[in-house]
Design an enzyme around this catalytic site. Structure first.
Site, PDB file in Angstrom:
ATOM      1  CB  SER A  32      -0.894  -0.003   1.241  1.00 39.98           C
ATOM      2  OG  SER A  32      -0.104   0.219   2.401  1.00 39.98           O
ATOM      3  CG  PHE A  33      -0.470   5.530   0.363  1.00 38.25           C
ATOM      4  CD1 PHE A  33       0.133   6.568   1.062  1.00 38.25           C
ATOM      5  CD2 PHE A  33      -1.753   5.157   0.715  1.00 38.25           C
ATOM      6  CE1 PHE A  33      -0.538   7.218   2.082  1.00 38.25           C
ATOM      7  CE2 PHE A  33      -2.421   5.800   1.734  1.00 38.25           C
ATOM      8  CZ  PHE A  33      -1.815   6.837   2.422  1.00 38.25           C
ATOM      9  CB  CYS A  34       0.398   3.165   4.558  1.00 39.49           C
ATOM     10  SG  CYS A  34      -0.993   4.308   4.684  1.00 39.49           S
ATOM     11  CG  ASP A  35       2.605  -1.420   3.565  1.00 41.46           C
ATOM     12  OD1 ASP A  35       2.583  -1.219   4.786  1.00 41.46           O
ATOM     13  OD2 ASP A  35       1.823  -2.191   2.984  1.00 41.46           O
ATOM     14  CG  LEU A  38       7.144   1.510   7.172  1.00 39.82           C
ATOM     15  CD1 LEU A  38       7.449   2.308   8.423  1.00 39.82           C
ATOM     16  CD2 LEU A  38       6.330   0.272   7.506  1.00 39.82           C
TER      17      LEU A  38
END
Length: 400
Positions: A32-35, A38
């Site tokens: 995901s874009f969050c990963d 991160l």
């Protein structure tokens, strides 16, 4: 869009580092874009541990961020983006950077460590982001290197402002430890320098490297020095001995320089300004240097310098330090503090010349050292807060 990796981590840990292992084994196109964000914050966009495809995806995500307008900065917001319908805001408040994002109908936030914050800053797109009154960072900017000079002249130009990157652990940049490395940093730099490497100027007057080497030796800066030691200022006789060993005693031509250096070497604020400029955490990481070289090679630039195939000619790095005395508004500004303040500009210039072209990178850090600042880790930490730094970064490659 699932944001559980960040959200769950926010509840259990103040740092994102502990969740990295849970994302690095996942196929990149499934992250995901969050990963992705991160990984960027954890390693930096220039990490040599990732493939070019991964770096491209990271760059594409970071290109979504734009500088925030002044009216949007009530909580220190300096950048924002809308990715896959999710709003993300980057804020800096009282020296602490936080990432805010919308998770369903709730706003989640995560505070970054100083290392994560620096990784985030170095990964922003080539736009100007203002972080308060005294901190402006210009992210990586690409340019063209055009010249009709023959290869030997291009190489000579690069060598004149560079010295070899030091390959072994004895001289390699140490961990980011809040000025605890500064004495070892100046010792490594001066010891490894030659006539074409480190350049030090005071009010545009170049200070001979041998003079600096003798100064740090007299100050007790060596490979065995305690990183937390406060330097003891030299007496007039000690300084005079250093000066006389570097300048002919009977030559009146050097009288002005001798008087100048005699005064400077007894000023704790000048010693603080000089030594702090070598702190390697102000400048560049080895991964950034590796990235530049990898970028040049991956762009498949034509052989403009007519070198032998696969010949790696230069991998150089230079250090330029400029220290200027701050002109006081009135005479009492000096006498009241017992000394003067100094503006420090410390630049590092790694360059790569290969059969495929030239890559030049510059990182410049500017800050103010106040009068009376003591040459110690504590003194430097109080004098040079992270938000006072101004960093510029540029990559120049040949025009294809």
């Amino acid at each position: 869009m699932q944001t559980s990796n960040i959200t769950n981590h926010e509840r259990n840990d103040s740092s994102w580092m502990s969740t990295v292992k849970s994302t690095t084994e996942v196929s990149w196109n499934k992250l995901s874009f969050c990963d992705v964000l991160l990984k960027i914050i954890t390693f930096g966009i220039y990490s040599p541990h990732e493939t070019l495809a991964e770096k491209y995806s990271e760059k594409k995500l970071m290109d979504s961020f734009s500088p925030s307008l002044s009216q949007d900065k009530m909580d220190g917001e300096f950048a924002h983006a809308n990715i896959d319908g999710i709003s993300i805001r980057l804020c800096l408040n009282k020296g602490i950077c936080s990432v805010f994002y919308l998770d369903g109908d709730k706003i989640q936030s995560t505070q970054l460590s100083s290392k994560e914050y620096n990784n985030l800053l170095s990964s922003l797109p080539p736009k100007q982001f203002n972080l308060g009154k005294v901190h402006t960072i210009t992210a990586p900017v690409s340019g063209n290197f055009k010249t009709h000079k023959p290869a030997p002249e291009v190489i000579e130009t690069a060598i004149n402002c560079c010295t070899s990157i030091i390959p072994n652990d004895d001289y390699f940049p140490v961990k980011d430890t809040d000025f605890n490395s500064v004495w070892h940093d100046i010792y490594r730099d001066i010891r490894a320098s030659n006539s074409n490497s480190t350049k030090i100027y005071f009010n545009n007057i170049e200070i001979p490297l041998k003079l600096i080497a003798d100064l740090i030796n007299e100050l007790g800066i060596n490979e065995f020095i305690d990183s937390k030691k406060e330097l003891q200022m030299l007496s007039y006789n000690q300084v005079n001995k250093i000066i006389n060993s570097n300048f002919p005693q009977q030559d009146l031509c050097f009288q002005t320089e001798k008087l100048l250096f005699t005064s400077l070497f007894q000023d704790p604020a000048f010693i603080s300004a000089l030594t702090s400029a070598f702190w390697q955490s102000l400048h560049i990481t080895s991964s950034s240097v590796e990235h530049i070289y990898a970028q040049i090679m991956s762009e498949n630039i034509e052989n403009r310098l007519n070198f032998m195939p696969e010949q790696r000619v230069i991998n150089n790095c230079g250090h330029i330090i400029k220290i200027n005395a701050v002109v006081p508004k009135n005479d009492t500004a000096i006498s009241a503090s017992g000394g003067r303040a100094y503006e420090v500009s410390s630049s590092i210039l790694p360059s790569h010349i290969t059969c495929n072209g030239v890559g030049i990178n510059k990182i410049e850090t500017s800050y103010l050292v106040h009068a009376g600042t003591l040459p110690s880790s504590e003194g430097l930490r109080n004098a040079i807060p992270p938000e006072s730094r101004q960093v510029s970064f540029a990559i120049i490659s040949p025009d294809v």
